[in-house]
Design a protein around this motif. Structure first.
Motif, mmCIF file in Angstrom:
data_model
loop_
_atom_site.group_PDB
_atom_site.id
_atom_site.type_symbol
_atom_site.label_atom_id
_atom_site.label_comp_id
_atom_site.label_asym_id
_atom_site.label_seq_id
_atom_site.Cartn_x
_atom_site.Cartn_y
_atom_site.Cartn_z
ATOM 1 N N GLY A 118 11.427 -81.457 31.425
ATOM 2 C CA GLY A 118 12.447 -80.664 30.731
ATOM 3 C C GLY A 118 13.633 -81.528 30.703
ATOM 4 N N ALA A 119 13.923 -82.718 31.176
ATOM 5 C CA ALA A 119 15.082 -83.432 31.438
ATOM 6 C C ALA A 119 15.440 -83.751 29.926
ATOM 7 N N ASP A 120 14.708 -83.698 28.937
ATOM 8 C CA ASP A 120 15.029 -84.226 27.650
ATOM 9 C C ASP A 120 15.452 -83.059 26.556
ATOM 10 N N ARG A 121 15.804 -81.964 27.267
ATOM 11 C CA ARG A 121 16.193 -80.822 26.536
ATOM 12 C C ARG A 121 17.658 -80.358 26.688
ATOM 13 N N GLU A 122 18.188 -79.761 25.751
ATOM 14 C CA GLU A 122 19.533 -79.046 25.941
ATOM 15 C C GLU A 122 20.611 -80.146 26.636
ATOM 16 N N GLN A 123 21.580 -79.417 27.251
ATOM 17 C CA GLN A 123 22.846 -80.349 27.699
ATOM 18 C C GLN A 123 22.397 -81.320 28.819
ATOM 19 N N LEU A 124 21.306 -81.191 29.487
ATOM 20 C CA LEU A 124 20.785 -82.362 30.382
ATOM 21 C C LEU A 124 20.354 -83.530 29.603
ATOM 22 N N ALA A 125 19.998 -83.452 28.600
ATOM 23 C CA ALA A 125 19.373 -84.457 27.710
ATOM 24 C C ALA A 125 20.448 -85.751 27.987
ATOM 25 N N LEU A 171 17.809 -85.895 38.435
ATOM 26 C CA LEU A 171 18.043 -85.498 37.165
ATOM 27 C C LEU A 171 16.701 -84.533 36.940
ATOM 28 N N LEU A 172 15.584 -85.037 37.470
ATOM 29 C CA LEU A 172 14.155 -84.328 37.378
ATOM 30 C C LEU A 172 14.453 -82.869 38.127
ATOM 31 N N ALA A 173 14.840 -82.931 39.093
ATOM 32 C CA ALA A 173 14.810 -81.869 40.084
ATOM 33 C C ALA A 173 15.818 -80.761 39.496
ATOM 34 N N ILE A 174 17.016 -81.305 39.123
ATOM 35 C CA ILE A 174 17.689 -80.290 38.313
ATOM 36 C C ILE A 174 17.071 -79.737 37.089
ATOM 37 N N SER A 175 16.548 -80.484 36.261
ATOM 38 C CA SER A 175 16.025 -80.045 35.160
ATOM 39 C C SER A 175 14.675 -78.797 35.463
ATOM 40 N N PHE A 176 14.100 -79.192 36.397
ATOM 41 C CA PHE A 176 13.009 -78.266 37.038
ATOM 42 C C PHE A 176 13.847 -77.074 37.382
ATOM 43 N N ARG A 177 14.651 -77.089 38.255
ATOM 44 C CA ARG A 177 15.222 -75.743 38.768
ATOM 45 C C ARG A 177 15.987 -74.944 37.375
ATOM 46 N N ARG A 178 16.608 -75.739 36.378
ATOM 47 C CA ARG A 178 17.172 -74.993 35.409
ATOM 48 C C ARG A 178 16.222 -74.420 34.612
ATOM 49 N N GLY A 179 14.990 -74.944 34.395
ATOM 50 C CA GLY A 179 13.828 -74.514 33.580
ATOM 51 C C GLY A 179 12.992 -73.428 34.247
ATOM 52 N N TRP A 180 13.534 -73.094 35.606
ATOM 53 C CA TRP A 180 12.551 -72.110 36.357
ATOM 54 C C TRP A 180 12.327 -70.788 35.660
ATOM 55 N N ASN A 181 13.493 -70.279 35.069
ATOM 56 C CA ASN A 181 13.352 -69.046 34.620
ATOM 57 C C ASN A 181 12.803 -68.905 33.152
ATOM 58 N N ARG A 182 13.284 -70.036 32.450
ATOM 59 C CA ARG A 182 12.719 -70.174 31.182
ATOM 60 C C ARG A 182 11.205 -70.179 31.147
ATOM 61 N N ALA A 183 10.643 -71.096 32.054
ATOM 62 C CA ALA A 183 9.417 -71.102 32.401
ATOM 63 C C ALA A 183 8.339 -70.029 32.924
#
Ligand code: HEM
Ligand code: HEM
Length: 444
Positions: free
Chosen positions: A87-94, A146-158
């Motif tokens: 999910g690194a290609d989404r929202e601000q992290l992109a 970048l992948l680790a941060i994306s994973f952490r940010r997506g934790w609740n969404r997922a």
């Protein structure tokens, strides 16, 4: 090159834009590496040309060629795949995807300069030394971060996602983190020497092991790319069971100095042939975008060709004949320029969606694939002759010159196809809107 600002784009286009940037970087390195391939094919034809190049002769360019094909062209599409999966290609992290890609490319540039300057550990695909040995693993760690941060940010969404999917991503992160450290450590000539006397050459177990890693990647990829078709889960289960069974077979096989003349060795490796019908059946159990048809068929054909010819290559008598000849260069090309390249393009087309038209032009599709077939045939013929007469590729002669001129010609066709893709990928990055209208024009 002015790139579109990600903030101005719709979510689906932001995602496509991060993947398109990964495609652009990988194609850039494909063009550079292929141009070097054409150069070294000329140097083998006319060795006197080396004198014009000062210190930058064949021995230095070949390292740059191989490493850029592997760590540039063959690796960066996987960065695009990982952006998508984590999910690194989404929202601000992109907005961080492109800087990470530039860091990776800068590390490759540093590596290329160091190899051209004559620095190398002497180990194939592990010839990172000095600054390059630190900079390239750091580029990998930047991607990982970048992948680790994306994973952490997506934790609740997922929250809705299955536990299995989360666990798979965590395991993936742990394994990915090990790679830069493994590369740094293994690149040291002190760990084991470039020509390692303690390995006993290829065995059925070692060949099966590395091939099963490729099968595992093939089986995992669809889960990051698309959905299963509900009615087809039997073949998916059967494939994973076969992979596990072959893994056990691998553990039971003798290692080290076991000769490939032993039937248990080549018969076990022959178990890979079961993947001839099973891989297409497995891929048919997933729902793919229609744009992927060309390259899906291409990679499945190359995979079948690789399985059959790779097994035949291992047979007693055949391997003894082809060992250390151009025949193995042909096998490497079939595996990397044929199978791996078409698999990567298939993945990119699936990720790019309608922007995947850049790979579907009939002219570059046929030019690339036919040229690779030509290259493999030429090197197999050269290798067969070399097996009888080891001086064949060293001492100039009519047959050798004809084969090497033809290699230069098919190599130039491959270079032209890769340039075609790079030009279209540049258009895609500059004018995403244009790419949509071009979809209709693309030759399927
Ligand atoms: C423009 C097309 C290309 C040309 C003209 C070309 C040319 C060459 C040449 C002349 C060699 C040295 C062969 C020798 O040792 O005698 C070589 C080796 C190699 N190339 Fe390429 N190449 C091309 C594309 C590629 C691609 C697309 C890949 C991978 C994706 C690739 C991967 C390799 C590898 C792995 C080797 C080492 C082979 C071995 O020692 O077994 N090449 N190439
Ligand atoms: C993505 C898949 C594969 C890649 C990238 C690959 C690449 C390579 C490379 C680079 C070499 C060394 C060539 C040289 O020494 O010049 C090699 C050797 C070899 N490969 Fe593969 N290969 C792949 C799949 C396979 C498969 C599926 C088989 C068998 C079914 C196979 C059988 C062999 C054999 C028998 C050798 C010769 C080993 C030796 O005597 O040194 N390969 N491969």
């Amino acid at each position: 090159m002015s790139l579109p600002k990600t903030e101005a784009l719709a979510p689906s286009r932001i995602s496509a834009s991060a993947v398109a940037a990964a495609a652009w970087h990988s194609l850039f390195w494909l063009v550079v590496a292929n141009a070097i391939g054409v150069l070294i094919s000329l140097l083998l034809l006319f060795p006197s040309l080396n004198r014009l190049l000062g210190e930058w002769t064949y021995g230095r360019w070949i390292m740059v060629h191989m490493n850029l094909e592997l760590f540039g062209w063959s690796s960066l599409p996987m960065a695009g795949f990982l952006f998508k999966v984590y999910g690194a290609d989404r929202e601000q992290l992109a907005q961080w995807c492109r800087p990470v890609l530039w860091v990776w490319s800068a590390a490759l540039a540093v590596g290329s300069l160091s190899w051209l300057s004559g620095h190398s550990s002497g180990k194939l695909f592990l010839d990172w030394t000095g600054y390059a040995r630190v900079v390239f693993p750091l580029a990998m760690i930047a991607l990982w971060g970048l992948l680790a941060i994306s994973f952490r940010r997506g934790w609740n969404r997922a929250a809705k996602r299955s536990l299995a999917s989360r666990c798979a991503k965590i395991v993936g992160l742990v394994l990915l983190l090990a790679v830069p450290f493994a590369i740094y450590i293994a690149s040291s000539p002190n760990l084991y020497p470039p020509v390692n006397p303690s390995t006993g050459g290829p065995t059925g177990a070692s060949q099966l092991e590395s091939s099963l890693m490729v099968v595992a990647i093939l089986l995992l990829l669809p889960f990051g790319l698309t959905q299963r078709k509900a009615a087809r889960s039997v073949r998916i289960r059967a494939s994973w069971i076969l992979l596990a069974a072959e893994g056990l077979l691998c553990l039971g096989l003798g290692r080290a100095d076991i000769s490939h003349h032993r039937p248990a060795q080549f018969l076990s490796l022959g178990s890979l042939l079961l993947w001839l019908p099973l891989t297409p059946a497995y891929y048919a159990a997933f729902a793919w975008r229609p744009e992927t048809r060309l390259w899906r068929n291409a990679f499945l054909c190359w995979w079948s060709a690789l399985l059959v010819t790779g097994w035949v290559l291992f047979l007693p008598g055949i391997l003894d004949h082809f060992k250390f000849t151009d025949g193995l260069v042909g096998h490497s090309l079939l595996a990397m320029a044929g199978f791996v390249s078409s698999l990567l393009i298939f993945v990119m087309v699936q990720l790019l969606g309608e922007d995947g038209w850049i790979f579907n032009r009939a002219r570059s599709f046929y030019a690339w694939n036919l040229a690779v077939v030509g290259y493999v045939v030429l090197m197999s013929v050269a290798g067969w002759r070399e097996g009888f007469d080891p001086t064949f590729t060293i001492v100039p002669g009519v047959a050798r010159e004809v084969l090497y001129v033809l290699r230069f010609a098919v190599g130039s066709a491959m270079l032209a196809s890769s340039l075609d893709w790079l030009v279209d990928a540049t258009t895609l990055l500059r004018e995403p809107a244009v790419s949509k209208s071009s979809t209709q024009e693309a030759a399927a």
